[in-house]
Design a protein around this motif. Structure first.
Motif, PDB file in Angstrom:
ATOM      1  N   PRO A  24      15.849  15.940  -5.582  1.00 30.91           N
ATOM      2  CA  PRO A  24      16.306  17.141  -4.583  1.00 30.91           C
ATOM      3  C   PRO A  24      15.069  17.810  -4.206  1.00 30.91           C
ATOM      4  O   PRO A  24      14.147  17.889  -4.976  1.00 30.91           O
ATOM      5  CB  PRO A  24      17.237  17.785  -5.727  1.00 30.91           C
ATOM      6  N   LEU A  25      15.066  18.425  -2.923  1.00 26.86           N
ATOM      7  CA  LEU A  25      14.055  19.125  -2.597  1.00 26.86           C
ATOM      8  C   LEU A  25      14.338  20.470  -2.995  1.00 26.86           C
ATOM      9  O   LEU A  25      15.458  21.159  -3.135  1.00 26.86           O
ATOM     10  CB  LEU A  25      14.405  19.278  -0.814  1.00 26.86           C
ATOM     11  N   PRO A  26      13.253  21.323  -3.076  1.00 30.99           N
ATOM     12  CA  PRO A  26      13.402  22.544  -3.604  1.00 30.99           C
ATOM     13  C   PRO A  26      13.941  23.654  -2.612  1.00 30.99           C
ATOM     14  O   PRO A  26      13.695  23.542  -1.571  1.00 30.99           O
ATOM     15  CB  PRO A  26      11.824  23.168  -4.286  1.00 30.99           C
ATOM     16  N   GLY A  27      14.187  25.033  -3.106  1.00 31.37           N
ATOM     17  CA  GLY A  27      14.492  26.381  -2.322  1.00 31.37           C
ATOM     18  C   GLY A  27      15.635  25.795  -1.307  1.00 31.37           C
ATOM     19  O   GLY A  27      16.652  25.070  -1.638  1.00 31.37           O
ATOM     20  N   ALA A  28      15.465  26.400  -0.187  1.00 26.66           N
ATOM     21  CA  ALA A  28      16.464  26.318   0.767  1.00 26.66           C
ATOM     22  C   ALA A  28      16.256  25.109   1.766  1.00 26.66           C
ATOM     23  O   ALA A  28      17.050  25.056   2.675  1.00 26.66           O
ATOM     24  CB  ALA A  28      16.303  27.608   1.539  1.00 26.66           C
ATOM     25  N   LEU A  29      15.382  24.376   1.288  1.00 28.68           N
ATOM     26  CA  LEU A  29      15.465  22.933   2.269  1.00 28.68           C
ATOM     27  C   LEU A  29      16.710  22.484   2.301  1.00 28.68           C
ATOM     28  O   LEU A  29      17.230  21.939   1.492  1.00 28.68           O
ATOM     29  CB  LEU A  29      14.316  22.176   1.772  1.00 28.68           C
ATOM     30  N   ASP A  30      17.292  22.118   3.624  1.00 30.54           N
ATOM     31  CA  ASP A  30      18.402  21.397   3.882  1.00 30.54           C
ATOM     32  C   ASP A  30      18.166  19.982   3.604  1.00 30.54           C
ATOM     33  O   ASP A  30      17.867  19.246   4.845  1.00 30.54           O
ATOM     34  CB  ASP A  30      18.955  21.961   4.962  1.00 30.54           C
ATOM     35  N   GLU A  31      18.573  19.084   2.675  1.00 32.59           N
ATOM     36  CA  GLU A  31      18.284  17.850   2.148  1.00 32.59           C
ATOM     37  C   GLU A  31      18.988  17.095   3.349  1.00 32.59           C
ATOM     38  O   GLU A  31      18.399  16.033   4.031  1.00 32.59           O
ATOM     39  CB  GLU A  31      18.694  17.359   1.074  1.00 32.59           C
ATOM     40  N   ALA A  32      20.238  17.157   3.680  1.00 27.18           N
ATOM     41  CA  ALA A  32      21.103  16.560   4.585  1.00 27.18           C
ATOM     42  C   ALA A  32      20.465  16.574   6.150  1.00 27.18           C
ATOM     43  O   ALA A  32      20.299  15.548   6.633  1.00 27.18           O
ATOM     44  CB  ALA A  32      22.511  16.951   4.614  1.00 27.18           C
ATOM     45  N   GLN A  49       0.831  -1.080   0.100  1.00 23.05           N
ATOM     46  CA  GLN A  49      -0.114   0.080  -0.060  1.00 23.05           C
ATOM     47  C   GLN A  49       1.010   1.167  -0.107  1.00 23.05           C
ATOM     48  O   GLN A  49       2.030   1.141   0.354  1.00 23.05           O
ATOM     49  CB  GLN A  49      -0.756   0.017   1.302  1.00 23.05           C
ATOM     50  N   THR A  50       0.150   2.587  -0.672  1.00 22.76           N
ATOM     51  CA  THR A  50       0.987   3.345  -0.287  1.00 22.76           C
ATOM     52  C   THR A  50       0.214   4.645   0.079  1.00 22.76           C
ATOM     53  O   THR A  50      -1.045   4.704  -0.233  1.00 22.76           O
ATOM     54  CB  THR A  50       1.608   3.953  -2.095  1.00 22.76           C
ATOM     55  N   MET A  51       0.750   5.753   0.606  1.00 26.18           N
ATOM     56  CA  MET A  51       0.063   7.006   0.970  1.00 26.18           C
ATOM     57  C   MET A  51       1.078   7.920   1.179  1.00 26.18           C
ATOM     58  O   MET A  51       2.167   7.906   0.653  1.00 26.18           O
ATOM     59  CB  MET A  51      -0.064   6.591   2.414  1.00 26.18           C
ATOM     60  N   GLY A  52       0.427   9.137   0.968  1.00 25.26           N
ATOM     61  CA  GLY A  52       1.161  10.559   1.103  1.00 25.26           C
ATOM     62  C   GLY A  52       1.077  11.030  -0.164  1.00 25.26           C
ATOM     63  O   GLY A  52       0.124  10.822  -0.961  1.00 25.26           O
ATOM     64  N   GLY A  53       2.166  12.050  -0.528  1.00 26.56           N
ATOM     65  CA  GLY A  53       2.312  12.762  -1.642  1.00 26.56           C
ATOM     66  C   GLY A  53       2.957  13.679  -1.621  1.00 26.56           C
ATOM     67  O   GLY A  53       3.919  13.946  -0.991  1.00 26.56           O
ATOM     68  N   PHE A  54       2.557  14.924  -2.315  1.00 28.42           N
ATOM     69  CA  PHE A  54       3.465  16.287  -2.544  1.00 28.42           C
ATOM     70  C   PHE A  54       2.792  17.293  -1.646  1.00 28.42           C
ATOM     71  O   PHE A  54       1.667  17.528  -1.535  1.00 28.42           O
ATOM     72  CB  PHE A  54       3.447  16.704  -3.833  1.00 28.42           C
ATOM     73  N   MET A  55       3.778  17.770  -0.699  1.00 26.58           N
ATOM     74  CA  MET A  55       3.433  19.025   0.128  1.00 26.58           C
ATOM     75  C   MET A  55       3.534  20.168  -0.882  1.00 26.58           C
ATOM     76  O   MET A  55       4.345  20.197  -1.642  1.00 26.58           O
ATOM     77  CB  MET A  55       4.240  19.180   1.388  1.00 26.58           C
ATOM     78  N   PRO A  56       2.900  21.393  -0.384  1.00 26.92           N
ATOM     79  CA  PRO A  56       3.094  22.681  -1.076  1.00 26.92           C
ATOM     80  C   PRO A  56       4.613  23.095  -1.386  1.00 26.92           C
ATOM     81  O   PRO A  56       5.426  22.684  -0.193  1.00 26.92           O
ATOM     82  CB  PRO A  56       2.333  23.505  -0.375  1.00 26.92           C
ATOM     83  N   ARG A  57       4.826  23.615  -2.351  1.00 26.39           N
ATOM     84  CA  ARG A  57       6.220  24.129  -2.664  1.00 26.39           C
ATOM     85  C   ARG A  57       6.819  25.079  -1.557  1.00 26.39           C
ATOM     86  O   ARG A  57       7.957  25.228  -1.414  1.00 26.39           O
ATOM     87  CB  ARG A  57       6.377  24.851  -4.000  1.00 26.39           C
ATOM     88  N   ASP A  58       5.864  25.737  -0.872  1.00 26.78           N
ATOM     89  CA  ASP A  58       6.395  26.810   0.164  1.00 26.78           C
ATOM     90  C   ASP A  58       6.238  26.166   1.536  1.00 26.78           C
ATOM     91  O   ASP A  58       6.501  26.827   2.551  1.00 26.78           O
ATOM     92  CB  ASP A  58       5.651  27.950   0.116  1.00 26.78           C
TER      93      ASP A  58
END
Length: 281
Positions: A98-106, A62-71
């Motif tokens: 990769p994550l957008p903007g200034a989000l710190d992936e690490a 099963q899967t759940m979730g998806g995309f949160m807003p870009r902001d």
């Protein structure tokens, strides 16, 4: 002309094994569930998620979730990942990068529970891989080695050159190939005279996100080339390999599309089953 290393036969074999394991869990009334988390998301990312969801359903996951807003802020994303990590109905978490903007992936990755880090991105899992004791391995890097093994490409003693040092392809693929007793060189943007390195390689793995980056002039005759690049071009999906020139020199080549992609998804879903089994034993 190079032999094409198609990923579909291997992916189907992995999916059959995963489906069997899911059926055994189902007999115990356990339904594996993968939470997919992205931020923003372009059409290619949405298309990938849709394909992954279909493959998961085919494997009994099963899967759940998806995309949160870009902001979405980093704190909001971290809180969401922590909630999923504590949710007993969720067995695996996939953070789309990769994550957008200034989000710190690490930093964000640290908020995924180690036991649910099915893409092997958490520093804990990376450390186990580097130590030669892999638990969860980034699926694209895993697909590189699994595809080579599936087609009986000799690894022991082979000189493998990996172009790209990312934590999802280059570095983990190097650790996996070292474990197979290959001699591994990692090239990156600071590597000088790259072609001199690739021209003596038995195996070349390229994943730098630049279409046509690897040309036939850079490849030793008879070498095996694994294209781990994914690029959207005006002509459609393309890898990092200049197909025509490399195919005329290499002994074997994984195409894009049709190479690593299906294997990568199948291995990720296999990791979800492994995580579920560990959590429910």
């Amino acid at each position: 002309m190079a032999r094409l290393l198609h990923g579909r036969p291997l992916a189907e074999r992995i999916k059959r094994e995963t489906r069997t394991r899911a059926e055994r869990l189902g007999a115990r009334d356990i339904r594996p569930q993968l939470a997919i988390v992205g931020v923003g998301g372009d059409p290619a990312a949405h298309s990938y998620v849709q394909r992954l969801e279909r493959s998961a359903a085919d494997c009994g996951i099963q899967t759940m979730g998806g995309f949160m807003p870009r902001d979405t802020t980093e704190q909001q994303l971290n809180t969401h990942l922590e909630r999923l990590s504590m949710d007993r109905t969720v067995n695996g978490i996939l953070l789309l990068t990769p994550l957008p903007g200034a989000l710190d992936e690490a930093h964000v990755i640290d908020h995924i529970a180690i036991a649910k880090d099915v893409e092997g991105m958490h520093p804990f899992n990376m450390g186990f891989l580097a130590d030669g004791r892999p638990r969860f391995v980034p699926s694209t890097a895993d697909a590189v080695v699994e595809l080579l093994k599936f087609y009986d490409v000799p690894l022991e003693g082979a000189h493998a050159v990996i172009i790209g040092r990312s934590t999802v392809i280059g570095r983990p693929a190097a650790y996996l190939l070292l474990a197979e007793d290959a001699t591994v060189s990692i090239a990156h943007r600071g590597t000088r005279a790259l072609e001199k390195l690739t021209q003596i390689a038995d195996i070349i793995v390229v994943g730098v996100g630049k279409p046509g980056f690897l040309t036939g002039a850079m490849v030793k005759p008879g070498a095996t080339v694994i294209d781990a690049g994914i690029n959207m071009t005006p002509n459609g999906l393309a890898g990092d390999v200049e197909l025509e020139s490399v195919a005329s020199v290499a002994g074997a080549l994984s195409p894009v599309p049709g190479g690593l992609g299906a294997v990568t998804a199948a291995l990720l879903l296999r990791n979800v089953l492994t995580a579920t089994e560990r959590q429910t034993t």
